[in-house]
Design a protein around this motif. Structure first.
Motif, short mmCIF file in Angstrom:
data_model
loop_
_atom_site.label_atom_id
_atom_site.label_comp_id
_atom_site.label_asym_id
_atom_site.label_seq_id
_atom_site.Cartn_x
_atom_site.Cartn_y
_atom_site.Cartn_z
N GLU A 1 0.59 -1.14 0.04
CA GLU A 1 0.06 0.45 -0.10
C GLU A 1 0.60 1.34 -0.11
O GLU A 1 0.13 2.21 0.12
N GLU A 2 2.20 0.79 -0.01
CA GLU A 2 3.34 2.16 -0.10
C GLU A 2 3.70 1.19 -1.35
O GLU A 2 4.66 2.05 -0.40
N GLY B 1 -0.63 0.26 9.28
CA GLY B 1 -0.16 0.94 10.00
C GLY B 1 0.89 1.82 9.78
O GLY B 1 2.24 1.41 9.40
N GLY B 2 0.83 3.16 10.21
CA GLY B 2 1.74 4.30 10.10
C GLY B 2 2.91 3.68 10.86
O GLY B 2 4.24 3.30 10.41
N THR C 1 16.14 8.66 4.91
CA THR C 1 15.24 10.05 4.58
C THR C 1 13.50 9.03 4.19
O THR C 1 12.86 9.72 4.94
N ARG C 2 12.97 8.00 4.28
CA ARG C 2 11.74 7.53 4.73
C ARG C 2 11.17 7.23 5.80
O ARG C 2 10.31 7.75 6.00
N LYS D 1 12.29 9.40 8.12
CA LYS D 1 12.35 10.74 8.91
C LYS D 1 10.93 11.39 7.90
O LYS D 1 10.06 12.27 8.72
N GLN D 2 10.56 10.57 7.03
CA GLN D 2 9.37 11.49 6.57
C GLN D 2 7.81 11.11 7.02
O GLN D 2 7.71 11.83 6.95
N SER D 3 8.03 10.21 7.77
CA SER D 3 7.15 8.80 7.81
C SER D 3 6.85 9.30 9.37
O SER D 3 5.55 9.07 9.76
N GLN E 1 4.55 12.03 11.31
CA GLN E 1 2.72 11.28 10.81
C GLN E 1 2.55 10.77 11.94
O GLN E 1 1.34 10.28 12.47
N ALA F 1 -0.27 12.57 14.94
CA ALA F 1 -1.20 12.24 14.14
C ALA F 1 -2.36 11.23 13.92
O ALA F 1 -3.38 10.87 14.21
N ALA F 2 -1.60 10.01 13.79
CA ALA F 2 -1.98 8.76 14.18
C ALA F 2 -2.80 8.27 15.52
O ALA F 2 -1.91 8.85 16.37
N ARG F 3 -4.09 8.34 15.51
CA ARG F 3 -4.73 7.60 16.29
C ARG F 3 -4.92 6.52 17.39
O ARG F 3 -5.29 5.73 15.74
N ALA G 1 -6.16 17.41 16.83
CA ALA G 1 -4.92 16.71 16.17
C ALA G 1 -3.96 17.31 16.21
O ALA G 1 -3.07 16.49 15.02
N LEU H 1 -0.55 18.81 11.48
CA LEU H 1 -1.04 17.60 10.91
C LEU H 1 -2.13 16.86 10.35
O LEU H 1 -1.82 16.17 9.46
N ALA I 1 11.42 17.35 7.64
CA ALA I 1 11.80 16.62 6.38
C ALA I 1 11.08 17.28 4.95
O ALA I 1 9.97 18.57 5.42
N PRO I 2 10.96 16.40 3.95
CA PRO I 2 10.43 17.14 3.06
C PRO I 2 8.81 16.91 3.15
O PRO I 2 8.59 17.03 3.26
N ARG J 1 -2.75 9.36 0.56
CA ARG J 1 -2.48 8.31 1.59
C ARG J 1 -2.67 8.09 2.46
O ARG J 1 -3.45 7.54 3.52
N TYR J 2 -1.99 9.28 3.09
CA TYR J 2 -2.81 10.56 4.54
C TYR J 2 -4.22 10.21 4.67
O TYR J 2 -4.85 9.71 6.11
N GLN K 1 -5.13 6.42 5.21
CA GLN K 1 -5.36 5.64 6.40
C GLN K 1 -6.19 6.73 7.27
O GLN K 1 -5.46 6.28 8.87
N THR L 1 -5.01 9.94 8.75
CA THR L 1 -4.58 11.05 9.87
C THR L 1 -4.46 12.56 9.12
O THR L 1 -4.17 13.36 9.65
N GLN M 1 17.94 10.66 0.50
CA GLN M 1 18.41 12.34 0.75
C GLN M 1 20.54 12.35 0.32
O GLN M 1 20.71 11.28 1.18
#
Ligand code: SF4
Lengths: 153, 773
Positions: A30-31, A81-82, A138-139, A141-143, A146, A150-152, B152, B155, B435-436, B445-446, B449, B451, B627
């Motif tokens: 899914e990613e 999940g995240g 990189t990936r 840090k990006q994820s 959130q 942000a995820a509950r 929340a 974000l 982050a970028p 996608r968020y 999901q 969020t 990066q």
């Protein structure tokens, strides 16, 4: 010479790592970027294994029955999940760091042996491993924000 | 009727030579030829279209503007009669089009204004969208926004905007997102069209910005079009090329495209690689140049970094090897390399055939490399145009509405974040820079999901333009996602929104925008918006006001009230950066017809914006998108030199199989723009291309026993469409579908996958099967 032990360790850890990248690719379809990049990186690790083959032929390899620090079992089941993604990438990071430092050790031996062929293999594989680590970082840090903020639930 | 134009070019105000009023630009897309030779000015030819029955003397006013139906940005004047737009005319003195307009500009730019517009805000009540007033609609938006911020945090908010608003609107939105709310989740649909242009420019040169200019077409000896069907996408630019081709010392033309388009037919060499193999082809061209010694060693050593690595990386790409991957003739490849290697002046353009395909950024960077290797950049007739797709995409990128920091600032450089914090008088920690920025596909996608719970969509129709539509529609329908859609028309997307805000169109509001060669135009307001529709700028300003965004002193964060105020704020923001607008004013824009930022060409002195404290990005590994860290970047000491980056070709994940034996690719028709929101309301354009189709080669059609017009089902793993067959000029094994249509939409077929560096989705490659229905 204990180089054979290290070559065995390297060999096993590379296989484990390639397998782990493939598991994460499969588990996180899914990613799409994770899936695709993990596949590409796994294929490149296969390439590292083939580069190692002639070296192993020359020095032999001694494989320990069970390298204690590599628990491939972890990757039989990827998480969801995240936060799950984050944890899986982090596990890959740990495995990849393990091969990274193993290449470093083998590289030192290559210098001592003045084995130009082995030195070249190490240098190209080290670059490749640096790329894996850089992508994972990189990936991750990006994820992270959130997933953690942000995820509950 | 006299216009502002007349003051500057008295020779254009008469009805004599060069005027071309009676145009049928449907049958004759590029118009009559005005051939000229190298280094002479492109002759003027003024195209004009007025509503039926109206003559020039009926027009009350001509209002200065430029066309917003593709990235060429042709200067035009809008004809107004009785408070309504009744036509358009190209501006003779404009440096982009010298008076010309293409079919979309002539017919599509103004006829949509009075048809089925959204004129009142809508709000969802018990599942239905019902009309409401602005206050109720905005109160609802602000209420949800504040509630989510409290519950929340930032974000939870995402913004998905466009490549069709004005600079002032994007900049305002950018400030709201970054300093008001503090979310990194902002992107434009420019992610779909020009993200790779920006990415490849950043990777090679250190910052975004097109090095070349339109006049280079008049000056070049060779023109390379990489994945760019210019004849269909920028018709007036193509007319400029045709005028050189028809002239006495025509440039040699090389086209890379899997289809045999009108662009390809004009080529001296047409390379048709299999979809997904562009990088192999480019590595082959780079290798051939190096091998034959068609390189400028002095330039390379003074102005670039990474030559040895590039040389090693392309070494395996012999003509035979490339030919076997791309299925092209090795002789053609070498012929193309020779034209590149031996022509005195070379201009290259790159577009979707590269940007929306596999290894997009890596392949586009190789185009930059070809120019750097020969030192053919920043010189008259030589350079690169990493093209934009949409008209105002450049501004989405400059102002940060695509998530980047405004003014081509580097999110990974704390000093750049500080600069913005000082400018806006906010805490640097508010500005997301850990982050970028979150790219479009990740924003969706968020939302999927759960969020991201608040998604504001402006001037775009993702329910048609994104890949894997069934998924996108499901996301828009989600209970826990509050969707605001701001548009001039009801679209497949507004239908699914919770609040719909009616927006003014081009001609109904004032603002500036920048075309594919950095040329800035002012588009004045010609008429009032219909009903209660408001400009996107006014809507964003109203939101900012109601949200009460403040700076550190407790004063309003956003101080401007109108377009010119926003533009002046932007001039300050861009000062000292590569895209410096500080000396461009509304007054100057009114006085001329198009002003480029950065001068006519960039990098005239071979100095690139790569110094560590100035560059827009520290760059990426082209294979994975990893990066480069600031430390690694600084260690390379780029100091004004450009990067010769390389990557190996890897096969795409979508490959034809027994079950899905064809490679499907998507693209445009000359008559429509984007999801046809405007062009389908122009009768001439709609008649010329009313419905979608699938194009395939004669041999493939014969094998499936299909005749022209037979209706077929085209299916991928993700979905299918039913469309008639056109037997066309695709290469065998490849089929083409136009992407503009909301019904039987080509994007039902496309996969969700994107380039690792630019994050641009891959529309150009889906494995499909075809059967007659
Ligand atoms: S070329 Fe583009 S900008 Fe020019 S008239 Fe056509 S659509 Fe408009």
């Amino acid at each position: 010479m204990h180089l054979a032990t290290y070559l065995g360790l390297l060999h096993t850890s590379l296989r484990t790592l390639a397998e782990a990248f493939r598991e994460v690719a499969k588990g996180h379809g899914e990613e799409p970027d994770v899936q695709r990049t993990c596949e590409v990186l796994a294929a490149r690790i296969d390439g590292q294994v083939s580069k190692l083959a002639p070296i192993v032929e020359r020095y032999g390899e001694h494989r320990e029955p069970e390298p204690e620090r590599l628990h491939t079992a972890e990757f039989d089941q990827t998480r969801s999940g995240g936060v799950g993604l984050l944890r899986d990438l982090q596990d890959l990071y740990a495995l990849s760091s393990f091969t990274d430092i193993t290449w470093t050790v083998v590289g030192q031996a290559a210098q001592g042996l003045r084995d130009k062929e082995l030195m070249d293999v190490v240098s190209s594989c080290e670059q490749d491993t640096a790329r894996q680590l850089a992508w994972l970082k990189t990936r991750i840090k990006q994820s992270a924000p959130q997933a953690l903020i942000a995820a509950r639930g | 009727m006299r216009t502002e134009t007349d003051k500057f070019h008295p020779e254009f105000h008469s009805e004599d030579a060069g005027y071309c009023h009676l145009v049928d630009r449907i049958a004759d897309v590029w118009g009559p030829r005005t051939p000229h030779e190298r280094e002479t000015n492109w002759p003027v030819r003024v195209d004009q279209q007025l509503a039926d029955g109206l003559g020039e003397s009926d027009v009350d006013r001509w209002v200065q503007s430029a066309c917003v139906l593709c990235s060429n940005g042709c200067g035009c004047d809008i004809a107004v009669k009785d408070g309504r737009i009744v036509g358009v005319r190209g501006r003779a003195d404009d440096l982009v089009n010298r008076g010309r307009l293409g079919p979309k500009g002539l017919y599509g730019s103004w006829q949509a204004h009075r048809k089925d517009r959204l004129i009142r805000p809508l709000i969802r009540r018990s599942g239905e969208l019902v009309e409401t007033d602005w206050d109720t609609a905005m109160r609802e938006v602000v209420h949800r926004s504040q509630q989510l911020l409290a519950e929340a945090g930032p974000l939870s908010h995402g913004f998905y905007t466009s490549g069709q608003l004005f600079l002032e609107e994007y900049y305002t939105l950018g400030v709201i997102g970054k300093a008001g709310i503090g979310t990194p989740h902002m992107d434009g649909n420019t992610r779909l069209c020009t993200a790779t242009a920006a990415a490849s420019l950043k990777e090679t040169f250190g910052a975004d910005g097109q090095p070349a200019c339109h006049a280079d077409i008049d000056l070049c000896d060779a023109l390379f079009l990489f994945g760019h069907n210019m004849a269909a996408t920028q018709t007036v630019m193509w007319a400029r090329v045709l005028d050189r081709i028809a002239g006495p010392d025509r440039p040699q033309v090389v086209v890379v495209d899997p289809r045999s388009t009108p662009t390809a037919e004009a080529a001296d060499v047409h390379l048709a690689p299999l979809p997904g193999t562009n990088l192999a082809l480019m590595n082959g061209l780079v290798r051939a140049l190096i091998e034959r010694g068609w390189i400028d060693e002095e330039y390379i050593s003074a102005h670039t970094l990474g030559f040895e690595k590039l040389k090693t990386a392309v070494e395996p790409y012999t003509p035979e090897h490339v030919a076997s991957i791309c299925r092209i003739s090795p002789t053609d490849l070498l012929r193309a390399a020779e034209i590149f290697g031996t022509s005195q002046r070379v201009l290259s353009t790159v577009l979707q055939g590269f940007y929306q395909s596999h290894q997009a950024t890596a392949a586009s960077c190789q185009v930059n490399n070809l120019h750097l290797l020969r030192g053919l950049i920043g010189k008259p007739g030589s350079g690169v145009l990493q093209m934009n797709g949409q008209p105002t995409a450049q501004n989405t990128r400059e102002t940060g509405a695509d998530g980047d920091l405004p003014g081509f600032r580097n999110w990974d450089n704390p000093e750049h974040v500080e600069q913005l914090a000082r400018l806006w008088n906010v805490d640097p920690l508010t500005i997301p820079h850990w982050a970028p920025p979150t790219h479009a596909m990740q924003i969706w996608r968020y939302a999927e999901q759960g969020t991201i719970k608040f998604l504001w969509i402006s001037a775009t129709n993702p329910a048609v333009s994104l890949p894997e539509l069934s998924r996108i529609r499901e996301i828009l329908r989600k209970e826990d996602l509050f969707v605001v859609a701001q548009d001039a028309f009801s679209t497949e997307t507004t239908e699914l929104a919770d609040v719909v805000l009616p927006a003014a169109l081009w001609g109904e509001k004032q603002g500036t925008f920048t075309n594919l060669s950095r040329v800035v135009h002012l588009s004045e307001q010609a008429v009032e918006p219909p009903g209660e529709a408001r400009s996107d700028l006014d809507i964003f300003l109203d939101y900012a006001y109601r949200m009460g965004f403040q700076n550190r002193d407790g004063d309003p964060l956003i101080t401007w009230k109108d377009a010119e105020g926003a533009f002046d704020a932007w001039r300050e923001c861009s000062r000292g950066r590569p895209c410096d607008y500080s000396d461009i004013t509304y007054e100057r824009l009114r006085a001329g017809s198009g002003i480029p930022w950065g001068g006519e060409r960039l990098y005239v002195d071979g100095v690139f914006p790569t110094t560590a404290d100035y560059c827009e990005d520290y760059g990426h590994d082209l294979l994975t998108g990893a990066q480069t860290t600031p430390t690694d970047y600084k260690a390379e000491r780029p100091d004004g030199r450009a990067f010769l980056k390389a990557a190996e070709y890897t096969p795409a994940s979508e490959q034809p199989s027994d079950e899905y034996p064809f490679l499907g690719t998507t693209g445009r028709t000359v008559y429509h723009f984007h999801t046809r929101t405007k062009t389908k309301r122009a009768p001439e354009l709609q008649k010329a291309a009313p419905e979608p189709w699938v194009e395939m080669s004669a041999a493939d059609a014969a094998r499936l026993a299909l005749a022209d017009g037979d209706v077929v089902r085209v299916e991928s793993e993700r979905g299918g469409v039913e469309v008639p067959v056109r037997i066309g000029r695709c290469r065998d094994g490849v089929v083409f579908l136009p992407f503009h249509y909301g019904f039987q939409a080509a994007n039902e077929l496309t996969p969700t996958e994107w380039d690792p560096v630019s994050k641009q989705p891959l529309f150009k490659i889906s494995a499909v099967r075809i059967r007659k229905v």
